[in-house]
Design an enzyme around this catalytic site. Structure first.
Site, PDB file in Angstrom:
ATOM      1  N   TYR A 162     -15.056 -56.569  15.137  1.00  0.00           N
ATOM      2  CA  TYR A 162     -16.067 -56.755  16.184  1.00  0.00           C
ATOM      3  C   TYR A 162     -15.468 -56.519  17.569  1.00  0.00           C
ATOM      4  O   TYR A 162     -16.045 -55.803  18.402  1.00  0.00           O
ATOM      5  CB  TYR A 162     -16.650 -58.167  16.097  1.00  0.00           C
ATOM      6  CG  TYR A 162     -17.706 -58.451  17.141  1.00  0.00           C
ATOM      7  CD1 TYR A 162     -19.011 -57.990  16.979  1.00  0.00           C
ATOM      8  CD2 TYR A 162     -17.406 -59.182  18.287  1.00  0.00           C
ATOM      9  CE1 TYR A 162     -19.979 -58.237  17.938  1.00  0.00           C
ATOM     10  CE2 TYR A 162     -18.368 -59.441  19.245  1.00  0.00           C
ATOM     11  CZ  TYR A 162     -19.657 -58.969  19.063  1.00  0.00           C
ATOM     12  OH  TYR A 162     -20.609 -59.220  20.027  1.00  0.00           O
TER      13      TYR A 162
ATOM     14  N   SER B 242     -19.538 -57.255  25.114  1.00  0.00           N
ATOM     15  CA  SER B 242     -19.171 -58.654  24.889  1.00  0.00           C
ATOM     16  C   SER B 242     -17.891 -58.943  25.659  1.00  0.00           C
ATOM     17  O   SER B 242     -17.093 -58.042  25.918  1.00  0.00           O
ATOM     18  CB  SER B 242     -18.932 -58.904  23.394  1.00  0.00           C
ATOM     19  OG  SER B 242     -18.276 -60.138  23.176  1.00  0.00           O
TER      20      SER B 242
END
Length: 256
Positions: A161, A148
């Site tokens: 995350y 990501s």
């Protein structure tokens, strides 16, 4: 080399974790449309069945593989099933993951552990299993880890995350360095903001419009926006690429 040969994936057997929906399914569809044999792995049986039907309906070849990436035995069994049905996995797309949004002061240990277990531990363990079999057969292959842009860009309320995706980036480089001698390429795709079930907690309400407005292209990512990069990394076109991170975010990370 002609583009039809350079990007040829017709002989590739691709295992996609988290392949029942979202970006996993989108990448699987792109590869299936170009002739790859696809194994979709997920722990959501209903999504898997629908995903396989979708690929078969478009003329592709796909099988469903039940898989909880937190279980080592299940991982081994998943690879066994793919080998029995399609042949040895030559391309692994390490896509399974979860997201969590909360203030850092509110994060509980169990939540942190769950995010890291699925997003980090499982990426390494699934890659290990793929590599062991590639080395066993002396054939090499391609491992594509889905990270990501938050692996490199801090954002409020995503400490667990973001940390997990930063770890995936380091895992990618470490494995690429160690396995290059075996002909195994390990690369990473860093998607930006795509409208999927995973990002729904971040994009609810006005969030989607805000994120799109912050992007130089003025929109969120669409499923097909990963087609080109996944074809690149799964094919001979990336034969001299390993340890690479490719950002696909519409310029979000440079336009902040």
């Amino acid at each position: 080399m002609h583009r039809s040969e350079l990007f040829d994936v017709s002989n590739e057997i691709v295992l996609v974790t988290g392949g029942g929906s979202g970006l996993g399914l989108a990448m699987a569809r792109a590869l299936a449309a170009n002739g790859a044999k696809i194994a979709l792995a997920d722990n959501d049986k209903a999504s898997l069945e629908t995903a396989v039907t979708t690929i078969v309906a478009m003329g592709g070849q796909a099988i469903a593989v039940a898989l909880d990436v937190r279980c080592d035995e299940a991982i081994c069994q998943a690879f066994d099933k793919v080998e029995a049905a399609l042949g040895p996995v030559s391309v692994l797309i390490n896509n399974a993951g979860i997201a969590h949004r909360d203030k850092a002061t509110h994060l509980e240990r169990d939540t942190i552990r769950k995010v890291l277990s699925i997003n980090v531990d499982s990426v390494l363990i699934v890659a290990q299993e793929a590599a062991r079999r590639m080395i066993r057969d002396g054939r090499g292959g391609s491992i594509i880890n889905i990270s990501s842009i938050l692996s490199d860009i801090p954002m409020r309320q995503v400490a667990a995350y973001g940390a997990s995706k930063a770890a995936v980036s380091q895992i990618t480089k470490s494995l690429a360095l160690e396995w290059a001698k075996h002909g195994i390429r390990v690369n990473e795709i860093r998607p930006g903001w795509f409208d999927t079930d995973l990002t729904a907690p971040f994009l609810k309400g006005p969030g989607a419009g805000v994120m799109a407005g912050q992007n130089p292209t003025g929109r969120l990512g669409e499923a097909h926006d990963l087609d080109g990069v996944v074809l690149l990394l799964a094919s001979k076109a990336s034969a001299f690429m390993t340890g690479s991170s490719i950002v696909v975010d519409g310029g979000h990370s440079i336009g902040r």
